[in-house]
Design an enzyme around this catalytic site. Structure first.
Site, PDB file in Angstrom:
ATOM      1  N   ASP A 191       1.155   8.437   6.127  1.00  0.00           N
ATOM      2  CA  ASP A 191       2.066   8.296   4.488  1.00  0.00           C
ATOM      3  C   ASP A 191       2.789   8.225   5.656  1.00  0.00           C
ATOM      4  O   ASP A 191       4.986   7.559   5.263  1.00  0.00           O
ATOM      5  CB  ASP A 191       3.178   9.115   3.915  1.00  0.00           C
ATOM      6  CG  ASP A 191       1.700   9.607   3.023  1.00  0.00           C
ATOM      7  OD1 ASP A 191      -0.037   9.043   2.986  1.00  0.00           O
ATOM      8  OD2 ASP A 191       1.297  10.251   1.927  1.00  0.00           O
ATOM      9  N   HIS A 236       0.404   3.848  -4.608  1.00  0.00           N
ATOM     10  CA  HIS A 236      -0.125   4.301  -6.633  1.00  0.00           C
ATOM     11  C   HIS A 236       0.387   2.696  -7.365  1.00  0.00           C
ATOM     12  O   HIS A 236       0.723   1.824  -7.060  1.00  0.00           O
ATOM     13  CB  HIS A 236       1.254   4.678  -6.956  1.00  0.00           C
ATOM     14  CG  HIS A 236       1.541   6.137  -6.386  1.00  0.00           C
ATOM     15  ND1 HIS A 236       0.716   7.385  -6.260  1.00  0.00           N
ATOM     16  CD2 HIS A 236       2.126   6.637  -5.512  1.00  0.00           C
ATOM     17  CE1 HIS A 236       0.523   8.276  -5.816  1.00  0.00           C
ATOM     18  NE2 HIS A 236       2.050   7.983  -4.894  1.00  0.00           N
ATOM     19  N   HIS A 246       2.033   4.974 -12.648  1.00  0.00           N
ATOM     20  CA  HIS A 246       1.368   5.769 -11.830  1.00  0.00           C
ATOM     21  C   HIS A 246       1.927   7.835 -12.838  1.00  0.00           C
ATOM     22  O   HIS A 246       3.017   7.491 -13.100  1.00  0.00           O
ATOM     23  CB  HIS A 246       1.624   6.279 -10.660  1.00  0.00           C
ATOM     24  CG  HIS A 246       0.578   6.962 -10.023  1.00  0.00           C
ATOM     25  ND1 HIS A 246       0.940   8.411  -9.455  1.00  0.00           N
ATOM     26  CD2 HIS A 246      -0.154   7.443 -10.058  1.00  0.00           C
ATOM     27  CE1 HIS A 246       0.420   9.083  -9.085  1.00  0.00           C
ATOM     28  NE2 HIS A 246      -0.825   8.371  -9.253  1.00  0.00           N
ATOM     29  N   HIS A 263       8.031   4.463  -5.814  1.00  0.00           N
ATOM     30  CA  HIS A 263       7.251   4.800  -4.466  1.00  0.00           C
ATOM     31  C   HIS A 263       5.940   4.461  -4.070  1.00  0.00           C
ATOM     32  O   HIS A 263       5.045   4.300  -5.048  1.00  0.00           O
ATOM     33  CB  HIS A 263       7.547   6.030  -3.955  1.00  0.00           C
ATOM     34  CG  HIS A 263       6.733   7.182  -4.557  1.00  0.00           C
ATOM     35  ND1 HIS A 263       6.801   8.013  -5.748  1.00  0.00           N
ATOM     36  CD2 HIS A 263       5.393   7.109  -4.304  1.00  0.00           C
ATOM     37  CE1 HIS A 263       5.606   9.027  -5.570  1.00  0.00           C
ATOM     38  NE2 HIS A 263       4.821   8.304  -4.480  1.00  0.00           N
ATOM     39  N   LYS A 308      -4.718   6.653  -1.228  1.00  0.00           N
ATOM     40  CA  LYS A 308      -4.590   7.772  -2.132  1.00  0.00           C
ATOM     41  C   LYS A 308      -3.475   7.837  -2.537  1.00  0.00           C
ATOM     42  O   LYS A 308      -2.608   7.054  -3.388  1.00  0.00           O
ATOM     43  CB  LYS A 308      -4.515   9.257  -0.906  1.00  0.00           C
ATOM     44  CG  LYS A 308      -3.213   9.407  -0.162  1.00  0.00           C
ATOM     45  CD  LYS A 308      -3.011  10.896   0.294  1.00  0.00           C
ATOM     46  CE  LYS A 308      -1.468  10.792   1.407  1.00  0.00           C
ATOM     47  NZ  LYS A 308      -0.498  10.668   0.202  1.00  0.00           N
ATOM     48  N   CYS A 317       2.751  15.648   1.873  1.00  0.00           N
ATOM     49  CA  CYS A 317       1.480  15.499   2.270  1.00  0.00           C
ATOM     50  C   CYS A 317       0.748  16.071   2.913  1.00  0.00           C
ATOM     51  O   CYS A 317      -0.742  16.148   3.250  1.00  0.00           O
ATOM     52  CB  CYS A 317       1.419  13.818   1.864  1.00  0.00           C
ATOM     53  SG  CYS A 317       1.469  13.008  -0.061  1.00  0.00           S
TER      54      CYS A 317
END
Ligand code: VGL
Ligand code: ZN
Length: 208
Positions: free
Chosen positions: A13, A53, A57, A86, A111, A156
């Site tokens: 990420d 996302h 979300h 985000h 993801k 994450c």
């Protein structure tokens, strides 16, 4: 420590929305990028993840009319923390950070792309059951040792390391190539890593 041809650098990420100036900025998140670029040159196998996302979300506080960071919601799979909006799919903030130069990366795993399930981990969604497919990719290619870096230590990167280890991968966190969101949560995650037998190294152990 020598890097083997089948070792994987897993870069979690590193996206503009998580860097200083972004809606979910991780302090000093930008500082790890030159280091990750250098580390990348030591690995033949590089995998990136992208938090990705859709609008509305489940992890967005705005979806529920609630406050980010402090409020939570009960999801089908348990308590979900809430964040500012985000990494919206296809937005500039969701891109791979432009300063990241890993042209040989063979796979980008997205993801958190389903509205009703968040995914901190690169391996399993937050229901802790639904695989992303990364574990299968690595197994099928006989890649068994993973070196993790990126953002964020307490979310994450943290859950990716725990899942990697419990899926049977040899898991190593390059700690100076990771930054986190909340110092208390980082400490709690570090304890969980230790309990799971996850190793920590410094980038100097690989770069010499
Ligand atoms: C992350 C919170 C929400 C992360 C992603 O990359 O650590 N944290 N979405
Ligand atoms: Zn997210």
């Amino acid at each position: 420590m020598t890097v083997n041809p089948t070792d994987v650098l897993l870069v979690i990420d590193v996206q503009p929305d998580f860097l200083p100036g972004g809606p979910l900025a991780v302090a000093e998140g930008d500082q790890i990028i030159p280091l990750i670029n250098r580390l990348g040159q030591r690995f033949q196998e590089v995998v990136l993840t992208q938090d990705w996302h859709p609008p509305m979300h489940i992890s967005f506080a705005s979806t529920h009319g609630k406050q980010p960071f402090s409020d939570t919601v009960e999801a089908a799979y348990g308590t979900q923390s809430l964040w500012p909006d985000h990494t919206l799919q296809d937005s500039p903030g969701a891109a791979v950070a432009p300063a990241l130069h890993l042209p040989h990366a063979g796979l980008i795993v997205r993801k958190g792309f389903r509205r009703d399930v968040d995914s901190y981990s690169a391996f399993l969604e937050n229901d802790h059951r639904t695989p992303t497919g990364l574990g299968g990719y690595l197994r099928e290619r006989n890649l068994n040792r993973l070196f993790l870096c990126g953002l964020a230590w307490d979310y994450c990167v943290g859950f990716s390391a725990l899942d990697a280890s419990s899926l049977g991968f040899e898991t190593v966190v390059i700690e100076d190539a990771v930054r986190g969101i909340d110092p208390k949560a980082m400490e709690a995650m570090t304890t969980r890593w230790q309990d799971a037998g996850i190793r920590h190294i410094h980038s100097g152990d690989l770069l010499g």
